[in-house]
Design a protein around this motif. Structure first.
Motif, PDB file in Angstrom:
ATOM      1  N   THR A   3       0.832  -1.203   0.000  1.00 22.37           N
ATOM      2  CA  THR A   3       0.000   0.000   0.000  1.00 22.37           C
ATOM      3  C   THR A   3       0.864   1.249   0.000  1.00 22.37           C
ATOM      4  O   THR A   3       0.578   2.220  -0.712  1.00 22.37           O
ATOM      5  CB  THR A   3      -0.934   0.010   1.224  1.00 22.37           C
ATOM      6  OG1 THR A   3      -1.710  -1.179   1.214  1.00 22.37           O
ATOM      7  CG2 THR A   3      -1.854   1.206   1.199  1.00 22.37           C
ATOM      8  N   TYR A   7       1.023   4.104  -2.773  1.00 21.93           N
ATOM      9  CA  TYR A   7       0.867   5.523  -2.442  1.00 21.93           C
ATOM     10  C   TYR A   7       2.004   6.355  -3.024  1.00 21.93           C
ATOM     11  O   TYR A   7       1.777   7.432  -3.565  1.00 21.93           O
ATOM     12  CB  TYR A   7       0.803   5.727  -0.924  1.00 21.93           C
ATOM     13  CG  TYR A   7       0.947   7.174  -0.528  1.00 21.93           C
ATOM     14  CD1 TYR A   7      -0.084   8.073  -0.748  1.00 21.93           C
ATOM     15  CD2 TYR A   7       2.136   7.653   0.017  1.00 21.93           C
ATOM     16  CE1 TYR A   7       0.044   9.402  -0.415  1.00 21.93           C
ATOM     17  CE2 TYR A   7       2.274   8.980   0.357  1.00 21.93           C
ATOM     18  CZ  TYR A   7       1.227   9.851   0.133  1.00 21.93           C
ATOM     19  OH  TYR A   7       1.370  11.175   0.455  1.00 21.93           O
ATOM     20  N   GLU A  60      -6.491   5.117  -1.126  1.00 26.33           N
ATOM     21  CA  GLU A  60      -7.526   4.443  -0.345  1.00 26.33           C
ATOM     22  C   GLU A  60      -8.547   3.770  -1.253  1.00 26.33           C
ATOM     23  O   GLU A  60      -8.966   2.646  -1.014  1.00 26.33           O
ATOM     24  CB  GLU A  60      -8.240   5.429   0.574  1.00 26.33           C
ATOM     25  CG  GLU A  60      -9.291   4.755   1.409  1.00 26.33           C
ATOM     26  CD  GLU A  60     -10.261   5.728   2.047  1.00 26.33           C
ATOM     27  OE1 GLU A  60     -11.118   5.260   2.799  1.00 26.33           O
ATOM     28  OE2 GLU A  60     -10.180   6.937   1.770  1.00 26.33           O
ATOM     29  N   ARG A  64      -9.154  -0.332  -1.443  1.00 24.33           N
ATOM     30  CA  ARG A  64     -10.473  -0.854  -1.077  1.00 24.33           C
ATOM     31  C   ARG A  64     -10.974  -1.810  -2.147  1.00 24.33           C
ATOM     32  O   ARG A  64     -11.656  -2.782  -1.856  1.00 24.33           O
ATOM     33  CB  ARG A  64     -11.464   0.305  -0.922  1.00 24.33           C
ATOM     34  CG  ARG A  64     -12.735  -0.114  -0.237  1.00 24.33           C
ATOM     35  CD  ARG A  64     -13.727   0.993  -0.048  1.00 24.33           C
ATOM     36  NE  ARG A  64     -13.100   2.261   0.333  1.00 24.33           N
ATOM     37  CZ  ARG A  64     -13.570   3.444  -0.001  1.00 24.33           C
ATOM     38  NH1 ARG A  64     -14.682   3.515  -0.719  1.00 24.33           N
ATOM     39  NH2 ARG A  64     -12.986   4.546   0.380  1.00 24.33           N
TER      40      ARG A  64
END
Length: 66
Positions: A3, A7, A60, A64
């Motif tokens: 993650t 990012y 995000e 998800r």
């Protein structure tokens, strides 16, 4: 860790597309103190903050879905 890597990639792309904010901040801090350049500080701060928040929102959203 995946993650965070995602990012960083997204943040890099938002800075490529929104490089104006950091450029305004660099010019503001590198120039002599001048009250007429105060707008450059606020515009650079706003644009840079928006870039970071956009990158966080995209990260995000993409995590998800995974």
């Amino acid at each position: 860790m995946e993650t965070f890597r995602r990012y960083l990639v997204i943040q890099g792309m938002t800075f490529v597309c929104g490089i104006v904010g950091p450029i305004f901040l660099v010019i503001f801090f590198a120039s002599q103190p001048d009250p007429t350049l105060k707008w450059m500080y606020w515009a650079g701060l706003f644009i840079t903050t928006a870039d970071v928040l956009i990158a966080l929102a995209i990260t995000e959203s993409s995590t998800r879905d995974s």
